[in-house]
Design a protein around this motif. Structure first.
Motif, short mmCIF file in Angstrom:
data_model
loop_
_atom_site.label_atom_id
_atom_site.label_comp_id
_atom_site.label_asym_id
_atom_site.label_seq_id
_atom_site.Cartn_x
_atom_site.Cartn_y
_atom_site.Cartn_z
N TRP A 47 0.84 -1.20 0.00
CA TRP A 47 0.00 0.00 0.00
C TRP A 47 0.88 1.24 0.00
CZ3 TRP A 47 -4.91 -1.27 -0.77
CH2 TRP A 47 -5.33 -2.55 -0.38
N PRO A 48 0.41 2.34 -0.60
CA PRO A 48 1.19 3.58 -0.55
C PRO A 48 1.44 4.02 0.89
CG PRO A 48 -0.57 3.73 -2.20
CD PRO A 48 -0.82 2.47 -1.43
N LEU A 49 2.63 4.51 1.12
CA LEU A 49 3.02 5.00 2.44
C LEU A 49 3.32 6.49 2.34
CD1 LEU A 49 5.53 2.16 3.46
CD2 LEU A 49 3.09 2.31 4.02
N VAL A 50 2.81 7.27 3.29
CA VAL A 50 3.05 8.71 3.30
C VAL A 50 3.73 9.10 4.61
CG1 VAL A 50 2.03 11.00 3.09
CG2 VAL A 50 0.99 9.08 1.88
N PHE A 51 4.87 9.77 4.49
CA PHE A 51 5.61 10.26 5.65
C PHE A 51 5.34 11.76 5.77
CE2 PHE A 51 7.71 6.54 4.09
CZ PHE A 51 8.24 5.89 5.19
N THR A 52 4.56 12.15 6.77
CA THR A 52 4.24 13.57 6.97
C THR A 52 4.90 14.12 8.22
OG1 THR A 52 2.19 12.98 8.14
CG2 THR A 52 2.04 13.40 5.76
N ASN A 53 5.44 13.24 9.06
CA ASN A 53 6.05 13.67 10.32
C ASN A 53 7.52 13.24 10.37
OD1 ASN A 53 3.66 14.81 11.61
ND2 ASN A 53 2.90 12.70 11.67
N GLY A 54 8.27 13.66 9.38
CA GLY A 54 9.69 13.31 9.34
C GLY A 54 10.00 12.42 8.15
N ALA A 55 11.20 12.60 7.63
CA ALA A 55 11.63 11.85 6.45
C ALA A 55 12.02 10.43 6.82
CB ALA A 55 12.82 12.56 5.79
#
Length: 411
Positions: free
Chosen positions: A22-30
């Protein structure tokens, strides 16, 4: 469907146990180990990659590409003189640069993919070292005669209003995508067999006539902002709309968790008669190098492999067996390094069957990156000693991947 994930959660153990589906999104840190220099502006990229380098940009209205010097595109992108653009009419159009690969420019030592991507990536871990070029001393001195998959480090520049229509990344490669500036919207469709069939029919019938999302049961919207990182797994069908002028750094990677999907997409590309120049470079060679690697690391070993890794390499072996039975020749680069392909495939096939019988879902090991017993491994199945594959980035560099190098280095 979309998973928001923290850098600490994104581990090899998690991928081996749960897969990367599944697509993963990092919004709180790389993601851990990702390194992108501060101050990476379009002007800096152009100077590092070569102002006169020819690039293909996409006319968003027609979804067709045209060639122009990189410096000329950057002038257009940053709002420079309109008279510098082709025929004086391009300023009325929206152009999108999505194909600038920078792994053989001065930027290559300043950009690192996330650590897990580098550990998974076949091109990073399996490509023969002697085929990798030295870094050019000057941007204008790039040597394009060396053969290697130029897919690992891209810089993308998109004007507001840019649209990339639905597509699957070449060879079913997975993607990491970090937004430096601007704002983007992704429309993503799962790569089920049904959806891939709908996609294939859509491509054949004329892509611009119908919005593909209206033809499938499930399509999700992902909005990413500066500092966000998106990871797309193999095979996902997606379109991208640019809300604000955007600069992105990212890359594509084949890996040992998605062997079957990668092969399915490669076959789909052949069916749709996708131009060879736009397919994943050296795809078949990397399949053979993956098999060669597993023959070396599994000999005399019984690692507890993930079901995803086992299924992946099994799919690769089955595909190459069918291919080798039809044609005894191996893909061009691999042919110089693999001398008994059918014997090699049978050996790996026997290893995989043995490991399938004793696999569990705890204490998993990513077998592809197991060290070889010796620097050189004698393998009669391959034909002569082979040098242990080396990572393009050293372990020491990987461990310190968050270090930021000043942009003055490339100037």
């Amino acid at each position: 469907m979309i998973k928001d994930i923290s850098p600490q959660e994104f581990t090899m153990d998690k991928l081996l146990r749960e897969g990367f589906s599944w697509p993963l999104v990092f919004t709180n840190g790389a993601p851990v180990g990702m390194r992108i220099p501060e101050g990476l502006t379009p002007d800096v990229v152009a100077k590092a990659a070569g102002l006169k380098s020819r690039v293909e940009v996409i006319n968003c209205a027609s979804q067709e590409g045209i060639q122009m010097p990189l410096g000329q595109f950057v002038e257009y992108f940053t709002g420079g003189e309109k008279r510098s653009l082709p025929r004086g009419r391009i300023s009325a159009k929206i152009y999108n640069l999505i194909d600038l690969e920078v792994s053989h420019t001065r930027l290559t030592d300043l950009i690192d993919a996330p650590l897990l991507v580098r550990q998974l990536d076949w091109a990073t871990n399996l490509w023969p070292r002697d085929l990798l070029p030295p870094i050019a001393d000057l941007p204008s001195e790039q040597d394009h005669t060396f053969s290697y998959p130029k897919t690992q480090k891209y810089v993308l520049m998109s004007k507001a209003g840019s649209f990339t229509d639905f597509h699957i990344d070449f060879g079913g490669s997975s993607v990491w995508y970090h937004l430096l500036s601007g704002k983007k919207i992704f429309f993503v469709i799962p790569p089920s067999e049904k959806n891939r069939n709908v996609y294939a029919q859509w491509v054949r019938s004329g892509q611009h006539l119908v919005f593909l999302a209206d033809e499938v049961d499930e399509c999700e919207r992902i909005e990413i902002s500066p500092g966000d990182t998106l990871m797309l797994p193999s095979g996902w069908i997606h379109a991208v709309y640019t809300l604000d002028d955007s600069v992105v750094v990212g890359g594509n990677f084949l890996n040992s968790l998605h062997g079957e999907m990668q092969i399915d997409i490669s076959i789909l590309e052949q069916t749709l008669k996708v131009k060879k120049s736009t397919r994943y470079p050296f795809f078949s060679d990397l399949l053979w190098f993956a098999v060669r690697r597993y023959a070396a690391v599994l000999k005399g070993r019984s690692p507890n492999m993930s079901q995803y890794e086992i299924q992946s390499i099994s799919a690769v072996v089955n595909y190459l067996k069918a291919y080798a039975e039809l044609s005894p020749s191996v893909s061009p680069v691999a042919a110089k390094r693999i001398y008994s392909p059918l014997t090699l495939l049978k050996e790996v096939e026997s290893h995989v069957k043995r490991l399938q019988e004793c696999a569990t879902n705890s204490g998993l090991i990513f077998a592809m990156n197991l060290p070889l017993y010796d620097r050189h491994v004698e393998s009669p199945e391959i034909g002569h000693p082979t040098t242990a594959p080396q990572l393009l980035a050293s372990p020491a560099r990987m461990a310190n991947a968050d270090h930021v190098i000043p942009m003055a280095f490339v100037m």
